[in-house]
Motif scaffolding. Structure first.
Motif, PDB file in Angstrom:
ATOM      1  N   LEU A  32       0.885  -1.115  -0.024  1.00  0.00           N
ATOM      2  CA  LEU A  32      -0.086   0.065   0.146  1.00  0.00           C
ATOM      3  C   LEU A  32       0.870   1.126   0.011  1.00  0.00           C
ATOM      4  CD1 LEU A  32      -2.608  -0.816   2.682  1.00  0.00           C
ATOM      5  CD2 LEU A  32      -2.835  -1.289   0.287  1.00  0.00           C
ATOM      6  N   SER A  33       0.580   2.145  -1.034  1.00  0.00           N
ATOM      7  CA  SER A  33       1.351   3.503  -0.828  1.00  0.00           C
ATOM      8  C   SER A  33       0.601   4.580  -0.333  1.00  0.00           C
ATOM      9  CB  SER A  33       1.996   3.828  -2.123  1.00  0.00           C
ATOM     10  OG  SER A  33       0.662   3.792  -3.178  1.00  0.00           O
ATOM     11  N   ILE A  34       1.047   5.401   0.672  1.00  0.00           N
ATOM     12  CA  ILE A  34       0.214   6.114   1.338  1.00  0.00           C
ATOM     13  C   ILE A  34       0.296   7.928   0.796  1.00  0.00           C
ATOM     14  CG2 ILE A  34      -0.538   7.136   3.601  1.00  0.00           C
ATOM     15  CD1 ILE A  34      -0.914   4.315   3.463  1.00  0.00           C
ATOM     16  N   ARG A  35      -1.158   8.361   0.341  1.00  0.00           N
ATOM     17  CA  ARG A  35      -1.111   9.615  -0.116  1.00  0.00           C
ATOM     18  C   ARG A  35      -2.040  10.551   0.781  1.00  0.00           C
ATOM     19  NH1 ARG A  35      -3.660  13.285  -3.687  1.00  0.00           N
ATOM     20  NH2 ARG A  35      -5.472  11.871  -3.932  1.00  0.00           N
ATOM     21  N   ALA A 119     -10.673  10.528  12.186  1.00  0.00           N
ATOM     22  CA  ALA A 119      -9.809  10.521  11.197  1.00  0.00           C
ATOM     23  C   ALA A 119      -9.414   9.187  10.514  1.00  0.00           C
ATOM     24  CB  ALA A 119      -8.663  11.431  11.473  1.00  0.00           C
ATOM     25  N   THR A 120      -9.501   9.107   9.201  1.00  0.00           N
ATOM     26  CA  THR A 120      -9.362   7.933   8.723  1.00  0.00           C
ATOM     27  C   THR A 120      -8.668   8.000   7.083  1.00  0.00           C
ATOM     28  OG1 THR A 120     -11.442   7.507   7.334  1.00  0.00           O
ATOM     29  CG2 THR A 120     -11.449   6.962   9.766  1.00  0.00           C
ATOM     30  N   GLY A 121      -8.434   6.636   6.803  1.00  0.00           N
ATOM     31  CA  GLY A 121      -7.977   6.627   5.389  1.00  0.00           C
ATOM     32  C   GLY A 121      -9.282   6.481   4.563  1.00  0.00           C
ATOM     33  N   ARG A 122      -9.257   6.407   3.135  1.00  0.00           N
ATOM     34  CA  ARG A 122     -10.430   6.298   2.287  1.00  0.00           C
ATOM     35  C   ARG A 122     -11.237   5.058   2.608  1.00  0.00           C
ATOM     36  NH1 ARG A 122     -12.123   9.513  -1.253  1.00  0.00           N
ATOM     37  NH2 ARG A 122     -10.043  10.526  -1.373  1.00  0.00           N
ATOM     38  N   ASP A 123     -10.188   3.888   2.909  1.00  0.00           N
ATOM     39  CA  ASP A 123     -10.640   2.475   3.015  1.00  0.00           C
ATOM     40  C   ASP A 123     -10.428   1.923   4.635  1.00  0.00           C
ATOM     41  OD1 ASP A 123     -11.425   1.686   0.255  1.00  0.00           O
ATOM     42  OD2 ASP A 123      -9.331   2.267   0.058  1.00  0.00           O
ATOM     43  N   GLU A 146      -5.384   8.369   1.602  1.00  0.00           N
ATOM     44  CA  GLU A 146      -5.706   7.283   1.025  1.00  0.00           C
ATOM     45  C   GLU A 146      -4.618   6.295   0.632  1.00  0.00           C
ATOM     46  OE1 GLU A 146      -7.434   8.641  -2.620  1.00  0.00           O
ATOM     47  OE2 GLU A 146      -5.789   9.539  -3.644  1.00  0.00           O
ATOM     48  N   ALA A 147      -4.896   5.075   0.466  1.00  0.00           N
ATOM     49  CA  ALA A 147      -3.918   4.095   0.331  1.00  0.00           C
ATOM     50  C   ALA A 147      -3.892   3.329  -0.970  1.00  0.00           C
ATOM     51  CB  ALA A 147      -3.797   3.065   1.521  1.00  0.00           C
ATOM     52  N   LYS A 148      -3.096   3.317  -1.746  1.00  0.00           N
ATOM     53  CA  LYS A 148      -3.316   2.900  -3.202  1.00  0.00           C
ATOM     54  C   LYS A 148      -2.860   1.506  -3.122  1.00  0.00           C
ATOM     55  CE  LYS A 148      -2.164   3.311  -8.028  1.00  0.00           C
ATOM     56  NZ  LYS A 148      -1.551   4.306  -9.232  1.00  0.00           N
ATOM     57  N   ALA A 149      -3.332   0.359  -3.387  1.00  0.00           N
ATOM     58  CA  ALA A 149      -2.947  -0.910  -3.439  1.00  0.00           C
ATOM     59  C   ALA A 149      -2.100  -1.411  -4.809  1.00  0.00           C
ATOM     60  CB  ALA A 149      -4.188  -1.611  -3.206  1.00  0.00           C
ATOM     61  N   ALA A 150      -1.151  -2.240  -4.406  1.00  0.00           N
ATOM     62  CA  ALA A 150      -0.215  -2.474  -5.471  1.00  0.00           C
ATOM     63  C   ALA A 150      -0.944  -3.551  -6.263  1.00  0.00           C
ATOM     64  CB  ALA A 150       1.136  -3.234  -5.002  1.00  0.00           C
ATOM     65  N   LYS A 151      -0.717  -3.500  -7.646  1.00  0.00           N
ATOM     66  CA  LYS A 151      -1.483  -4.907  -8.422  1.00  0.00           C
ATOM     67  C   LYS A 151      -0.632  -5.876  -8.800  1.00  0.00           C
ATOM     68  CE  LYS A 151      -4.531  -1.415 -10.796  1.00  0.00           C
ATOM     69  NZ  LYS A 151      -5.013  -0.959 -12.026  1.00  0.00           N
TER      70      LYS A 151
END
Length: 237
Positions: A32-35, A119-123, A146-151
């Motif tokens: 997961l990459s955090i933005r 206070a949370t992430g998007r998911d 938000e945390a983007k998941a690796a594919k």
């Protein structure tokens, strides 16, 4: 052991250091990459407490210095440490997962004392803005990152798996477990999973890992959903 840490890059270094001090070889594979979402608006209110379920949430809300005097309730000790570093003066720690966090709030806070800032992430694995209102609490949820998941997996990890140079993988959240499973499937390396021990922070993480299971996996779950319990779990393998 030769271990893979799947935590976001910002969180992996302390764990890697501790595991290496214990004699393990470590690969970091952030799934997961955090933005951060720096323009997230925090509604003005007389909050009785702030709820955070990750260090990322603690850091994000910590940028609002006017909130540093508000009691903050953290899901676990690592999140609590991040909150203190961000400037919060009154930090309370729950047992390490969403269920323990909710139980602590219900047992210790008064629904009539004011709203809760969540206070949370998007998911989120457990959405307290949905589960706390039945107890009378007003919960204001603000998405601060938000945390983007690796594919897919990195080339280095794929090579290590193919050469059977990995003994175990550490998984700290249901979403990370799902991302791991999907990435391994994407790269056609399902057969390599039978060689590994999957160290899971909680039963919820293990359940996410086993969803749509194609092959039998070696899974072990920490005694408590805490950083220290994960270290102990690895030590007993």
């Amino acid at each position: 052991m030769r271990l893979v840490i799947t935590r976001p890059l910002e969180d992996a270094a302390p764990l890697q250091s501790q595991l290496e001090q214990l004699g393990h070889e470590v690969l970091t594979e952030p799934l997961l990459s955090i933005r951060p979402l720096p323009h997230a608006t925090l509604p003005a209110a007389a909050y009785q407490a702030i709820i955070v379920t990750s260090a990322h949430g603690a850091r994000a809300v910590g940028s609002h210095a006017k909130l540093h005097g508000t009691q903050l309730i953290a899901v676990g000790e690592k999140t609590a440490e991040a909150a203190r570093e961000a400037g919060f003066r009154e930090v309370i720690t729950a047992g390490g997962d969403g269920e323990a966090l909710q139980a602590l709030i219900v047992e210790t806070l008064n629904p009539k004392a004011g709203p809760l800032l969540y206070a949370t992430g998007r998911d989120v694995a457990k959405d307290l803005s949905q589960t706390l209102p039945p107890y009378g609490f007003e919960v204001i949820r603000v998405i601060v990152y938000e945390a983007k998941a690796a594919k897919s997996l990195s080339a280095g990890l794929i090579a290590a798996l193919d050469q059977r140079k990995v003994d175990g993988v550490l998984l700290f959240s249901p979403r990370t477990a799902t991302t791991w499973r999907k990435a391994v499937h994407h790269d056609g390396r399902e057969e390599r999973l039978a060689d590994l021990t999957h160290f899971c922070l909680s039963a919820a993480v293990a359940s996410a890992l086993k969803e749509d299971e194609i092959i039998s996996l070696r899974i072990t779950v920490a005694a408590a959903p805490t950083f220290d319990s994960m270290i102990e779990l690895v030590g007993t393998a």
